[in-house]
Design a protein around this motif. Sequence first.
Motif, short mmCIF file in Angstrom:
data_model
loop_
_atom_site.label_atom_id
_atom_site.label_comp_id
_atom_site.label_asym_id
_atom_site.label_seq_id
_atom_site.Cartn_x
_atom_site.Cartn_y
_atom_site.Cartn_z
N ALA A 179 52.43 15.28 42.26
CA ALA A 179 52.91 16.41 41.45
C ALA A 179 52.05 17.64 41.71
O ALA A 179 50.86 17.54 41.98
N SER A 180 52.65 18.80 41.65
CA SER A 180 51.92 20.04 41.90
C SER A 180 50.97 20.36 40.75
O SER A 180 51.10 19.84 39.64
N LYS A 181 50.03 21.22 41.04
CA LYS A 181 49.00 21.59 40.07
C LYS A 181 49.58 22.15 38.77
O LYS A 181 49.05 21.93 37.69
N ASP A 182 50.72 22.82 38.88
CA ASP A 182 51.33 23.42 37.68
C ASP A 182 51.96 22.39 36.75
O ASP A 182 52.43 22.73 35.67
N GLN A 183 51.97 21.13 37.16
CA GLN A 183 52.51 20.07 36.30
C GLN A 183 51.42 19.39 35.48
O GLN A 183 51.66 18.36 34.86
N PHE A 184 50.21 19.95 35.52
CA PHE A 184 49.10 19.43 34.72
C PHE A 184 48.94 20.24 33.47
O PHE A 184 49.14 21.45 33.46
N GLU A 185 48.56 19.57 32.37
CA GLU A 185 48.31 20.25 31.10
C GLU A 185 46.91 19.92 30.64
O GLU A 185 46.42 18.80 30.84
#
Length: 47
Positions: free
Chosen positions: A38-44
Motif C-alpha cells: 500500500a502507498s504511504k498515503d494509506q497510513f494513518e
Amino acid sequence: MSEETSKWVCTACGYVYDGSEGPFEELPDSWCCPLCGASKDQFELQA
C-alpha cells in the motif's frame, strides 16, 4: 508522544510502521507498506 516516535498503521493490512527507517514524514513518497504494498498515503497516525 511526538510524531517522530508515533506509530503509523496501514489501513489496508494493519502493518504498524514503528520508525525503524526514520520518521514516517521523512520517508520518500514512493515508500510503500512492506507487507501489502500500500502507498504511504494509506497510513494513518495511531492515536
